[in-house]
Scaffold this active site. Structure first.
Site, PDB file in Angstrom:
ATOM      1  N   HIS A  93      -3.883  15.471  45.641  1.00  8.07           N
ATOM      2  CA  HIS A  93      -4.179  15.700  47.067  1.00  8.07           C
ATOM      3  C   HIS A  93      -2.910  15.402  47.861  1.00  8.07           C
ATOM      4  CE1 HIS A  93      -5.715  15.440  51.067  1.00  8.07           C
ATOM      5  NE2 HIS A  93      -5.733  14.114  51.105  1.00  8.07           N
ATOM      6  N   HIS A  95      -0.586  16.125  51.791  1.00 10.38           N
ATOM      7  CA  HIS A  95      -0.614  16.485  53.209  1.00 10.38           C
ATOM      8  C   HIS A  95       0.535  17.458  53.473  1.00 10.38           C
ATOM      9  CE1 HIS A  95      -2.879  12.539  54.515  1.00 10.38           C
ATOM     10  NE2 HIS A  95      -3.497  13.198  53.578  1.00 10.38           N
ATOM     11  N   TYR A 120       0.935  35.008  41.143  1.00  9.93           N
ATOM     12  CA  TYR A 120       0.930  33.618  40.719  1.00  9.93           C
ATOM     13  C   TYR A 120      -0.027  32.762  41.530  1.00  9.93           C
ATOM     14  CZ  TYR A 120       4.127  33.623  36.858  1.00  9.93           C
ATOM     15  OH  TYR A 120       4.670  33.817  35.615  1.00  9.93           O
TER      16      TYR A 120
END
Length: 221
Positions: A93, A95, A120
């Site tokens: 995860h 930002h 891709y």
């Protein structure tokens, strides 16, 4: 891969993501599932650029802390992906700027946040879901992820950032990098009426590489 090697891999790839500006400050988190069903996960308030292998949070299969520092507050997010995607061995995860920007745009289809722009993108990410905004660490985000029924390996959290699962940590990192680059392309080309892959081209990729796209209608099928 041994526990020691996994710890080193988390720190190495975390540093790589941080050094290239893909998640600033102490944002972002990484987890890897271990053979005993528990996980290694980056600690809370830790920069991915300076993770210490010995201080990574080691959780048992019930999510209880066994050793290391307190884990990231995003444990519910990671748990939901592992529970709904049985092949997942790692979750990343970030930002990352362009993915966050795309998550804030009004026209985004929650079933396919990005169009089929490059082969891709489809090969690494499939389709990307967009889930509504939840505050960081809110357990309700787990319900939103579970609502996707395991159909998506890549998800944008609105006004927050991308989260991707993979069958290895390296695969998850490569996929989230591809997602970020595709988000950048989308923003660069927004309003310019770019050519996307045609339904026939998408169908060819699906057949050639055995892709499983969660929402074929969203990719022109």
């Amino acid at each position: 891969m041994t526990d020691t090697k996994l710890r080193e891999e988390i720190c190495r790839l975390g540093r790589s993501l941080f050094d290239r500006g893909l998640t600033p400050g102490s944002s972002g988190n990484i987890s890897v599932r271990c053979d005993d069903g528990g996980w290694l996960v980056s600690p809370t308030n830790a920069s991915l650029g300076s993770l210490d292998p010995a201080r990574l949070s080691r959780l048992d299969s019930n999510g209880r802390l066994m050793s290391g520092d307190a884990p990231t507050k995003e444990v519910p997010l990671h748990t939901a992906l592992y529970e709904t995607r049985s092949a997942a061995r790692a979750v990343v995860h970030l930002h990352s700027t362009h993915s966050v920007a795309v998550s804030m745009l009004p026209e985004i289809d929650p079933r396919a946040a990005l169009p089929p722009m490059t082969p891709y993108y489809l090969m690494k990410c499939g389709a990307t879901a967009l889930v509504p905004y939840y505050r960081p660490g809110d357990p309700a985000v787990a319900d939103a992820i579970k609502g996707l029924a395991g159909k998506y390996s890549s998800v944008l959290l609105a006004n927050h950032g991308p989260v991707v699962s993979g069958d290895t940590l390296e695969a998850a990192v490569h996929a989230i990098e591809e997602l970020e680059e595709t988000a950048k392309l989308y923003l660069l080309l927004r309003g310019l009426n770019p050519r996307h892959l045609t339904p026939a081209q998408v169908k060819d990729l699906v057949a050639t590489f055995g892709l499983v796209l969660p929402d074929h209608d969203a990719h022109g099928h």
